[in-house]
Design a protein around this motif. Structure first.
Motif, PDB file in Angstrom:
ATOM      1  N   ILE A 356      43.063  48.507  54.922  1.00 48.03           N
ATOM      2  CA  ILE A 356      43.685  47.489  55.763  1.00 48.03           C
ATOM      3  C   ILE A 356      44.719  46.727  54.947  1.00 48.03           C
ATOM      4  CG2 ILE A 356      41.895  45.739  55.303  1.00 48.03           C
ATOM      5  CD1 ILE A 356      42.230  44.981  58.351  1.00 48.03           C
ATOM      6  N   VAL A 357      45.878  46.518  55.547  1.00 48.45           N
ATOM      7  CA  VAL A 357      46.997  45.827  54.909  1.00 48.45           C
ATOM      8  C   VAL A 357      47.169  44.469  55.578  1.00 48.45           C
ATOM      9  CG1 VAL A 357      49.472  45.896  54.430  1.00 48.45           C
ATOM     10  CG2 VAL A 357      48.126  48.009  54.373  1.00 48.45           C
ATOM     11  N   THR A 358      47.268  43.428  54.775  1.00 48.48           N
ATOM     12  CA  THR A 358      47.490  42.082  55.303  1.00 48.48           C
ATOM     13  C   THR A 358      48.981  41.808  55.372  1.00 48.48           C
ATOM     14  OG1 THR A 358      45.421  41.317  54.314  1.00 48.48           O
ATOM     15  CG2 THR A 358      47.000  39.631  54.980  1.00 48.48           C
ATOM     16  N   ARG A 359      49.442  41.421  56.570  1.00 52.66           N
ATOM     17  CA  ARG A 359      50.855  41.119  56.781  1.00 52.66           C
ATOM     18  C   ARG A 359      50.993  39.743  57.416  1.00 52.66           C
ATOM     19  NH1 ARG A 359      53.451  45.874  55.808  1.00 52.66           N
ATOM     20  NH2 ARG A 359      52.486  47.852  56.448  1.00 52.66           N
ATOM     21  N   ASP A 360      52.221  39.240  57.448  1.00 55.26           N
ATOM     22  CA  ASP A 360      52.513  37.961  58.094  1.00 55.26           C
ATOM     23  C   ASP A 360      52.399  38.139  59.608  1.00 55.26           C
ATOM     24  OD1 ASP A 360      53.404  35.511  58.891  1.00 55.26           O
ATOM     25  OD2 ASP A 360      55.382  35.646  57.956  1.00 55.26           O
ATOM     26  N   SER A 361      51.633  37.244  60.259  1.00 58.53           N
ATOM     27  CA  SER A 361      51.436  37.347  61.711  1.00 58.53           C
ATOM     28  C   SER A 361      52.510  36.619  62.506  1.00 58.53           C
ATOM     29  CB  SER A 361      50.076  36.767  62.089  1.00 58.53           C
ATOM     30  OG  SER A 361      50.071  35.352  61.889  1.00 58.53           O
ATOM     31  N   GLY A 362      53.288  35.775  61.842  1.00 55.84           N
ATOM     32  CA  GLY A 362      54.259  34.952  62.548  1.00 55.84           C
ATOM     33  C   GLY A 362      53.721  33.584  62.917  1.00 55.84           C
ATOM     34  N   GLN A 363      52.403  33.385  62.798  1.00 57.55           N
ATOM     35  CA  GLN A 363      51.829  32.069  63.068  1.00 57.55           C
ATOM     36  C   GLN A 363      52.170  31.114  61.931  1.00 57.55           C
ATOM     37  OE1 GLN A 363      47.618  32.414  63.801  1.00 57.55           O
ATOM     38  NE2 GLN A 363      47.896  33.541  65.717  1.00 57.55           N
ATOM     39  N   GLN A 364      52.286  29.832  62.265  1.00 55.71           N
ATOM     40  CA  GLN A 364      52.623  28.823  61.266  1.00 55.71           C
ATOM     41  C   GLN A 364      51.731  27.605  61.442  1.00 55.71           C
ATOM     42  OE1 GLN A 364      56.810  28.014  61.749  1.00 55.71           O
ATOM     43  NE2 GLN A 364      57.442  29.906  60.732  1.00 55.71           N
ATOM     44  N   GLY A 365      51.678  26.776  60.398  1.00 53.48           N
ATOM     45  CA  GLY A 365      50.918  25.541  60.462  1.00 53.48           C
ATOM     46  C   GLY A 365      49.472  25.731  60.054  1.00 53.48           C
ATOM     47  N   GLU A 366      48.727  24.626  60.083  1.00 54.36           N
ATOM     48  CA  GLU A 366      47.324  24.655  59.687  1.00 54.36           C
ATOM     49  C   GLU A 366      46.540  25.592  60.602  1.00 54.36           C
ATOM     50  OE1 GLU A 366      43.807  21.455  58.573  1.00 54.36           O
ATOM     51  OE2 GLU A 366      45.331  20.930  60.041  1.00 54.36           O
ATOM     52  N   GLY A 367      45.736  26.435  59.989  1.00 48.41           N
ATOM     53  CA  GLY A 367      44.946  27.380  60.768  1.00 48.41           C
ATOM     54  C   GLY A 367      45.662  28.669  61.087  1.00 48.41           C
ATOM     55  N   ALA A 368      46.907  28.828  60.620  1.00 45.37           N
ATOM     56  CA  ALA A 368      47.656  30.058  60.904  1.00 45.37           C
ATOM     57  C   ALA A 368      46.916  31.261  60.332  1.00 45.37           C
ATOM     58  CB  ALA A 368      49.054  29.966  60.313  1.00 45.37           C
ATOM     59  N   ARG A 369      46.792  32.301  61.137  1.00 48.37           N
ATOM     60  CA  ARG A 369      46.081  33.502  60.718  1.00 48.37           C
ATOM     61  C   ARG A 369      47.055  34.589  60.273  1.00 48.37           C
ATOM     62  NH1 ARG A 369      42.787  34.421  66.106  1.00 48.37           N
ATOM     63  NH2 ARG A 369      44.846  33.806  66.885  1.00 48.37           N
ATOM     64  N   SER A 370      46.513  35.524  59.524  1.00 44.18           N
ATOM     65  CA  SER A 370      47.293  36.682  59.089  1.00 44.18           C
ATOM     66  C   SER A 370      47.045  37.844  60.037  1.00 44.18           C
ATOM     67  CB  SER A 370      46.909  37.073  57.661  1.00 44.18           C
ATOM     68  OG  SER A 370      47.217  36.040  56.749  1.00 44.18           O
ATOM     69  N   LEU A 371      47.858  38.875  59.882  1.00 47.88           N
ATOM     70  CA  LEU A 371      47.711  40.101  60.662  1.00 47.88           C
ATOM     71  C   LEU A 371      47.152  41.186  59.758  1.00 47.88           C
ATOM     72  CD1 LEU A 371      48.261  41.827  63.224  1.00 47.88           C
ATOM     73  CD2 LEU A 371      50.542  42.284  62.254  1.00 47.88           C
ATOM     74  N   GLY A 372      46.050  41.789  60.177  1.00 46.47           N
ATOM     75  CA  GLY A 372      45.477  42.905  59.435  1.00 46.47           C
ATOM     76  C   GLY A 372      45.740  44.209  60.165  1.00 46.47           C
ATOM     77  N   VAL A 373      46.376  45.158  59.485  1.00 44.85           N
ATOM     78  CA  VAL A 373      46.719  46.446  60.095  1.00 44.85           C
ATOM     79  C   VAL A 373      45.934  47.544  59.379  1.00 44.85           C
ATOM     80  CG1 VAL A 373      48.563  48.017  60.755  1.00 44.85           C
ATOM     81  CG2 VAL A 373      49.031  45.557  60.564  1.00 44.85           C
ATOM     82  N   VAL A 374      45.151  48.300  60.143  1.00 46.77           N
ATOM     83  CA  VAL A 374      44.327  49.371  59.584  1.00 46.77           C
ATOM     84  C   VAL A 374      45.127  50.673  59.579  1.00 46.77           C
ATOM     85  CG1 VAL A 374      42.198  50.703  59.833  1.00 46.77           C
ATOM     86  CG2 VAL A 374      42.220  48.251  60.397  1.00 46.77           C
ATOM     87  N   TYR A 375      45.119  51.360  58.415  1.00 46.31           N
ATOM     88  CA  TYR A 375      45.800  52.647  58.273  1.00 46.31           C
ATOM     89  C   TYR A 375      44.813  53.687  57.742  1.00 46.31           C
ATOM     90  CZ  TYR A 375      50.273  50.115  58.496  1.00 46.31           C
ATOM     91  OH  TYR A 375      51.337  49.335  58.885  1.00 46.31           O
ATOM     92  N   SER A 376      45.040  54.919  58.141  1.00 48.51           N
ATOM     93  CA  SER A 376      44.370  56.030  57.477  1.00 48.51           C
ATOM     94  C   SER A 376      45.166  56.364  56.215  1.00 48.51           C
ATOM     95  CB  SER A 376      44.318  57.251  58.396  1.00 48.51           C
ATOM     96  OG  SER A 376      45.631  57.792  58.570  1.00 48.51           O
ATOM     97  N   PHE A 377      44.565  57.132  55.304  1.00 49.10           N
ATOM     98  CA  PHE A 377      45.313  57.543  54.111  1.00 49.10           C
ATOM     99  C   PHE A 377      46.414  58.535  54.461  1.00 49.10           C
ATOM    100  CE2 PHE A 377      42.012  55.418  51.821  1.00 49.10           C
ATOM    101  CZ  PHE A 377      42.611  55.033  50.624  1.00 49.10           C
ATOM    102  N   GLY A 378      46.380  59.027  55.691  1.00 50.46           N
ATOM    103  CA  GLY A 378      47.480  59.857  56.160  1.00 50.46           C
ATOM    104  C   GLY A 378      48.655  59.038  56.652  1.00 50.46           C
ATOM    105  N   GLY A 379      48.520  57.702  56.659  1.00 54.52           N
ATOM    106  CA  GLY A 379      49.617  56.826  57.055  1.00 54.52           C
ATOM    107  C   GLY A 379      49.616  56.441  58.521  1.00 54.52           C
ATOM    108  N   THR A 380      48.592  56.836  59.283  1.00 58.02           N
ATOM    109  CA  THR A 380      48.532  56.527  60.712  1.00 58.02           C
ATOM    110  C   THR A 380      47.964  55.126  60.937  1.00 58.02           C
ATOM    111  OG1 THR A 380      48.175  58.857  61.235  1.00 58.02           O
ATOM    112  CG2 THR A 380      47.598  57.246  62.937  1.00 58.02           C
ATOM    113  N   GLU A 381      48.684  54.312  61.718  1.00 58.78           N
ATOM    114  CA  GLU A 381      48.158  52.993  62.077  1.00 58.78           C
ATOM    115  C   GLU A 381      47.070  53.163  63.127  1.00 58.78           C
ATOM    116  OE1 GLU A 381      49.533  48.999  64.460  1.00 58.78           O
ATOM    117  OE2 GLU A 381      51.021  49.898  63.106  1.00 58.78           O
TER     118      GLU A 381
END
Length: 447
Positions: A356-381
C-alpha cells in the motif's frame, strides 16, 4: 311580731356570713418566698475540623508514599493502592470518585484498597471532598498522583474477540517496561527494545512469559540504531553503524559495516534472506547469509520512507527519493522491473502479498486524512482507502485503519470488508497483524 322580725334578722346575718350557695370559700394562706431551682448552661457544639490531605496514609504496592509527590510505578503485575483516613468516612463521599477499574474494596470505615490491572492506562485519581460519618470532619481535594514509568502495553485479539458483540476482548494483555522503540517477535512472546538516541538504555529483550529482561551482548559503541526486527527463526537484527545479527542469548555478530551507508531505515525480507537498507545516498540490499551488499540501480537516498517485500522474497518495492515514485526491483537480478508513478509519501507491505502506498488525499486542516492505494507487485491498483495507515488481513477480509488524529491518543479500527456497510470497531492503540492472523494492539506510556 317581735319574734318574727328577729328571725328574719338572724336569717339575713347567716346568709351574709356564709356567702352565696354554690360558691364554697377556699382556704387562704399567706404568700411564701419564690424558690429558685439550680440550672446547667447548655454545652458548646463541636466545631467542624478540616484535615489536610497529608493526613491520609497512602500505601502503593506495600510502600508508604509521602503525600504531594508523584508516584511512579512500573505497573508490571498490577498496582495496589491503600488509603487510610484519619476518621470514619461517609463512604458515599468517596465511592463515586474512586475509579471502577481499580475494584475498590473497603476494609472498614477508615481504609479502602484498590487494585489496578497492569494494562490499566491511567491509575491516578482524585477525590474532591471526603466527609466523616458524623459530618464534623472533612478533607478537601485528595489527589493520588500515580503514573507509570516508560512502558509498553500490548494486547492480542482473535478476530472473534475483536468483533465480540459486547466489545473487543483481548485474549492476552501485558505491560512491559521499556522505551518507545521496539519490535515484537512473530509468535508474540518477546519484545526487543533498542535505543535510537546515544546514551539511552541498552538494547534488550523482554520475555512475556517469565517477565524477565535480557540485555543483548553487543559492543558499547554499536548504539544507537535506526531499525530493529525479528527474523522468522528467532534471531534479532539491528541496524546501526553496522549490521548486527544473532540470537538474544548469544553475542550478536557484525555481518556488515554500514559506515559508508549511513542508514536511515531498513526492512528484512519475509524469510530472513535479505535486508533492504535506505541510506543517505542510495538504497542498499544486504544478503544476510554472507553479508554481501549491492546498491539498487537508479536509487537515490535520503528519505527512507518504507519498503515492501513480495512473499517469495524475489521483489522489493521502494521509493526513489529523487522522484518519489515507487520502483520494484528483482532482488536476484538487481534489475528494476516496474515503476509506479505519482508522489508516494510512504510505503508498506500487506499480509495479502500486496503493498500500500500513502499519497496526498487533497484534504487539508486538522484531521485531514491520507489516501492509501493498494497495488499488486505486478503494478495493478486494487483498492483505495482514506485514513492514516492501513493493513489488511491475509485473507483480504478485514481492514485495519491504523492511527488517529487529534485528541484522545492513538487508536485504530477494524472493518469487516466482507459485510456491506459494516461499522468500524475501535481498538485502543496502534494495531497490526501477527504472523498467525491475530491482531496486536500496542500503546506507550511516557513517564
Amino acid at each position: 311580731m317581735k319574734r318574727t322580725a328577729l328571725s328574719a334578722v338572724i336569717a339575713v346575718v347567716v346568709v351574709s356570713s356564709c356567702g352565696s350557695a354554690g360558691e364554697p370559700s377556699l382556704p387562704t394562706s399567706s404568700p411564701s418566698s419564690a424558690v429558685t431551682l439550680p440550672t446547667s448552661s447548655p454545652s458548646a457544639a463541636p466545631s467542624p475540623v478540616t484535615y489536610p490531605p497529608s493526613a491520609v496514609r497512602v500505601v502503593v504496592n506495600g510502600v508508604e508514599r509521602p503525600y504531594g509527590t508523584a508516584i511512579a510505578v512500573d505497573g508490571v503485575g498490577g498496582t495496589k493502592v491503600s488509603l487510610t483516613f484519619p476518621f470514619s468516612v461517609e463512604r458515599s463521599s468517596v465511592d463515586r470518585w474512586l475509579p471502577r477499574m481499580g475494584s475498590p474494596s473497603w476494609v472498614d470505615d477508615r481504609t479502602v484498597n484498590l487494585t489496578f490491572a497492569e494494562t490499566e492506562p491511567n491509575p491516578g485519581f482524585k477525590i474532591p471532598q471526603i466527609i466523616s460519618t458524623d459530618g464534623l470532619s472533612s478533607i478537601d481535594l485528595l489527589i493520588v498522583a500515580l503514573r507509570y514509568l516508560p512502558s509498553l502495553t500490548l494486547s492480542v485479539y482473535s478476530i472473534d474477540g475483536a468483533t465480540a458483540p459486547s466489545g473487543p476482548r483481548a485474549s492476552g494483555s501485558w505491560r512491559v517496561p521499556g522505551g518507545p522503540v521496539f519490535a515484537i517477535s512473530p509468535e508474540v512472546s518477546r519484545v526487543l527494545f533498542y535505543p535510537v538516541i546515544a546514551g539511552s538504555d541498552a538494547a534488550h529483550v523482554f520475555d512475556l512469559a517469565t517477565r524477565t529482561s535480557m540485555e543483548l551482548k553487543l559492543p558499547t559503541d554499536s548504539a544507537p540504531y535506526v531499525a530493529g526486527s525479528w527474523l522468522p527463526d528467532g534471531r534479532v537484527l539491528l541496524i546501526g553503524n553496522a549490521l548486527w545479527l544473532g540470537r538474544p542469548d548469544k553475542p550478536l555478530a557484525r555481518v556488515a559495516n554500514l559506515a559508508q551507508v549511513q542508514p536511515l531505515n531498513a526492512a528484512p525480507s519475509p524469510g530472513g534472506t535479505y535486508v533492504a537498507v535506505a541510506g543517505a545516498q542510495a538504497v542498499w540490499l544486504f544478503d544476510l547469509r554472507d553479508g554481501s551488499a549491492r546498491v539498487l540501480p537508479g536509487s537515490s537516498g535520503g528519505c527512507g520512507r518504507g519498503f515492501a517485500w513480495s512473499q517469495d522474497e524475489h521483489l522489493l518495492a521502494w521509493i526513489d527519493c529523487a522522484t518519489l515514485s515507487v520502483r520494484v526491483t528483482d532482488a536476484v537480478t538487481n534489475r528494476i522491473v516496474r515503476i509506479i508513478d505519482g508522489v508516494a509519501n510512504a510505503l508498506s507491505g500487506l499480509p495479502t502479498g500486496d503493498f500500500i502506498v500513502t499519497r496526498d488525499s487533497g484534504q487539508q486542516g486538522e484531521g485531514a486524512r491520507s489516501l492509501g492505494v493498494v497495488y499488486s507487485f505486478g503494478g495493478t491498483e486494487k483498492e483505495r482507502y482514506l485514513g492514516y495507515a492501513w493493513s489488511i488481513s491475509a485473507d483480504g477480509r478485514y481492514l485495519l485503519n491504523i492511527g488517529s488524529c487529534c485528541a484522545g491518543g492513538p487508536s485504530s479500527s477494524l472493518t469487516d470488508l466482507g459485510t456491506p456497510n459494516a461499522q468500524p470497531i475501535g481498538l485502543p492503540g496502534i494495531a497490526s497483524w501477527t504472523a498467525d492472523g491475530r491482531i496486536l494492539v500496542t500503546s506507550f506510556s511516557r513517564s
